[in-house]
Design a protein around this motif. Structure first.
Motif: not given
Length: 120
Positions: A17-46
């Motif tokens: 959970s702590e790792l997931g939260e750190r990843l979420r915060l890192a994404r938000l600091r970079r001002k990336l949407s979850n759709a953009v990160v999911a697409q670039r990572a090749g995974i679904s938003r789910t």
């Protein structure tokens, strides 16, 4: 048929959970949407939601892909890098066995020199 999720102990779930939260915060600091990160990572938003929630059912590959998109993949190099316990166990296995002390009554002295008679 879906697989059963792995059994996760509370301490492990807290780490995820702590790792997931750190990843979420890192994404938000970079001002990336979850759709953009999911697409670039090749995974679904789910799947991204599961990673950011610390879901133990998310694959390690998904975590690595998200780390790579965020530019944090080199952080994996620090995982288990300093294995103190393993090194101590290795050192103990390499140490020569300790010698047993000799018993007190069984001391063996070199034989005394034979009696020599003076030549006449």
């Amino acid at each position: 048929m879906p697989r059963k999720p792995p059994i996760v102990f509370p301490q492990e779930q807290r780490l995820l959970s702590e790792l997931g939260e750190r990843l979420r915060l890192a994404r938000l600091r970079r001002k990336l949407s979850n759709a953009v990160v999911a697409q670039r990572a090749g995974i679904s938003r789910t799947t991204l939601y599961k990673v950011e929630a610390g879901d133990p059912g998310a694959t390690l590959g998904s975590y690595v892909r998200v780390l790579a998109v965020l530019g944090l993949e080199n952080d994996l190099q620090a995982l288990a890098a300093d294995d103190k316990v393993g090194r101590k166990l290795q050192d103990l296995a390499l140490a020569p066995p300790a010698r047993r002390p000799r018993a007190a009554g069984k001391r063996t002295d070199p034989a005394p020199p034979p009696d020599t008679k003076p030549s006449s």
